[in-house]
Design a protein around this motif. Structure first.
Motif, short mmCIF file in Angstrom:
data_model
loop_
_atom_site.label_atom_id
_atom_site.label_comp_id
_atom_site.label_asym_id
_atom_site.label_seq_id
_atom_site.Cartn_x
_atom_site.Cartn_y
_atom_site.Cartn_z
N PRO A 11 1.30 -2.22 8.48
CA PRO A 11 2.08 -2.14 7.24
C PRO A 11 2.83 -3.43 6.95
O PRO A 11 3.40 -4.05 7.83
CB PRO A 11 3.05 -0.99 7.52
CG PRO A 11 3.18 -0.95 9.01
CD PRO A 11 1.83 -1.33 9.53
N LEU A 26 9.31 -1.21 0.15
CA LEU A 26 7.96 -0.99 -0.32
C LEU A 26 7.02 -1.27 0.84
O LEU A 26 7.12 -2.31 1.49
CB LEU A 26 7.64 -1.92 -1.49
CG LEU A 26 6.22 -1.82 -2.05
CD1 LEU A 26 5.97 -0.46 -2.67
CD2 LEU A 26 5.97 -2.94 -3.06
N GLU A 28 3.02 -1.47 2.16
CA GLU A 28 1.61 -1.56 1.80
C GLU A 28 0.78 -1.55 3.07
O GLU A 28 1.07 -2.27 4.03
CB GLU A 28 1.34 -2.84 1.01
CG GLU A 28 2.05 -2.86 -0.34
CD GLU A 28 1.71 -4.07 -1.18
OE1 GLU A 28 1.40 -5.12 -0.58
OE2 GLU A 28 1.72 -3.96 -2.42
N ASP A 29 -0.23 -0.70 3.09
CA ASP A 29 -1.07 -0.58 4.29
C ASP A 29 -2.45 -0.08 3.87
O ASP A 29 -2.57 1.00 3.26
CB ASP A 29 -0.44 0.41 5.28
CG ASP A 29 -1.24 0.51 6.57
OD1 ASP A 29 -1.15 -0.42 7.39
OD2 ASP A 29 -1.96 1.51 6.76
N ARG A 33 0.09 2.27 -1.10
CA ARG A 33 1.50 1.93 -1.23
C ARG A 33 2.37 3.15 -0.95
O ARG A 33 2.05 4.27 -1.36
CB ARG A 33 1.81 1.43 -2.65
CG ARG A 33 1.38 0.00 -2.91
CD ARG A 33 1.87 -0.46 -4.27
NE ARG A 33 1.94 -1.90 -4.36
CZ ARG A 33 2.55 -2.56 -5.33
NH1 ARG A 33 3.15 -1.89 -6.30
NH2 ARG A 33 2.58 -3.89 -5.34
N HIS A 87 4.41 6.28 -3.13
CA HIS A 87 4.91 5.35 -4.15
C HIS A 87 4.56 5.88 -5.54
O HIS A 87 3.43 6.29 -5.79
CB HIS A 87 4.28 3.97 -3.95
CG HIS A 87 4.67 2.98 -4.99
ND1 HIS A 87 3.87 2.67 -6.06
CD2 HIS A 87 5.80 2.25 -5.14
CE1 HIS A 87 4.47 1.77 -6.82
NE2 HIS A 87 5.64 1.49 -6.27
#
Length: 284
Positions: A11, A26, A28-29, A33, A87
């Motif tokens: 992540p 936030l 992201e992976d 999101r 998200h």
């Protein structure tokens, strides 16, 4: 922790601004999101309750930023005060246009309808710990102690419609996706069952008052569960909401709480705004 509890592989985290009671990132992976939310130990119970509400409302089709269960099925990691949320794409609203206010009013009305509104207890049972002269820090402000007494005397006997409420529906908690036309409501820590009018008064407070919030109120009335008799008590709950705001900003310095702000001056500014707000609603 994101790898250990949710199985995220690599992540990438970016701190998000805003929030007076939590830290958020936030995440992201793998092209997906999320938002990670971490709260103080004293607010873990509220985080869990809010995640449960957000999950239930999401099941009913409302966009809430649904909590992502951990590998072992939990909605939060209580020992760390941490939750991972879906998200919600779009832009945070500001409530400065009639269209944005209409999105806000319709979305909040949908939340209240989904929460199975019905007759509740007296208002005396709502926020007994928060709107109280015994809350740490309140007693050092005599005007606030008096305001709480007056507000409680005015609202405690009221029996109103209760439902699931967000409790802090500021404009930036509403996220609108221009591509889909959908509006979500996020940040559910603190959600609970309570008087629906409290949420309406909260939104009106953030929008600057009934005149400035006229488009919001019109949209809410067109979609929401409250009849004219209850909406006529809006000023009573505007006073209630400003008193809660005052108690909150008196409590924060008492615990040296600087989450979301740079220094204690911002807590004092919040307290001053609450006092002016009470005066503007003609506290008697």
């Amino acid at each position: 922790m994101l790898h250990r509890f949710w199985g995220l592989r690599s992540p990438a985290l970016k701190p998000l601004s805003g929030g007076m009671s939590s830290k958020t990132w936030l995440v992201e992976d793998g092209g997906l999101r999320f938002v990670a939310k971490k709260v103080l130990p004293t607010q873990i119970a509220e985080l869990l309750a809010g995640c449960e509400v957000a999950a239930a409302l999401a099941d009913d089709g409302i966009i809430t930023g649904r909590p992502v269960p951990t590998i072992d099925g939990r909605l939060t990691v209580r020992e760390h005060g941490l939750a991972l949320l879906e998200h919600v794409p779009g832009r945070e609203l500001r409530g400065e246009t009639d269209q944005e206010q209409r999105w806000m009013g319709a979305t909040l009305a949908c939340v209240h309808l989904a929460g199975h509104p019905g007759p509740g207890g007296t208002t005396a049972t709502f926020l007994p710990d928060w709107l109280s002269p015994q809350l740490p820090g309140v007693a050092t402000h005599p005007w606030l102690v008096q305001a709480i007494a007056v507000v409680r005397a005015e609202t405690n006997p009221m029996t109103l419609s209760w439902s699931i409420i967000h409790s802090d529906p500021a404009p930036e908690a509403f996220v609108h996706d221009e591509d889909t036309g959908a509006t979500g409501l996020i940040d559910w820590a603190g959600a609970r069952r309570g008087p629906v009018l409290y949420d309406v008064a909260s939104a009106v407070m953030y929008l600057g008052g009934p005149r400035e919030a006229s488009a919001f109120l019109e949209a809410y009335q067109g979609h929401g569960p409250l009849g004219p008799d209850e909406l006529d008590r809006l000023d009573s709950f505007r006073r209630f909401r400003w008193a809660v705001q005052g108690a909150y900003f008196a409590w924060r310095p008492a615990g040296n709480n600087l989450v979301g702000i740079e220094d204690q001056l911002e807590n004092q500014n919040g307290l001053d705004r609450a006092r002016r707000g009470l005066e503007e609603v003609t506290l008697t």
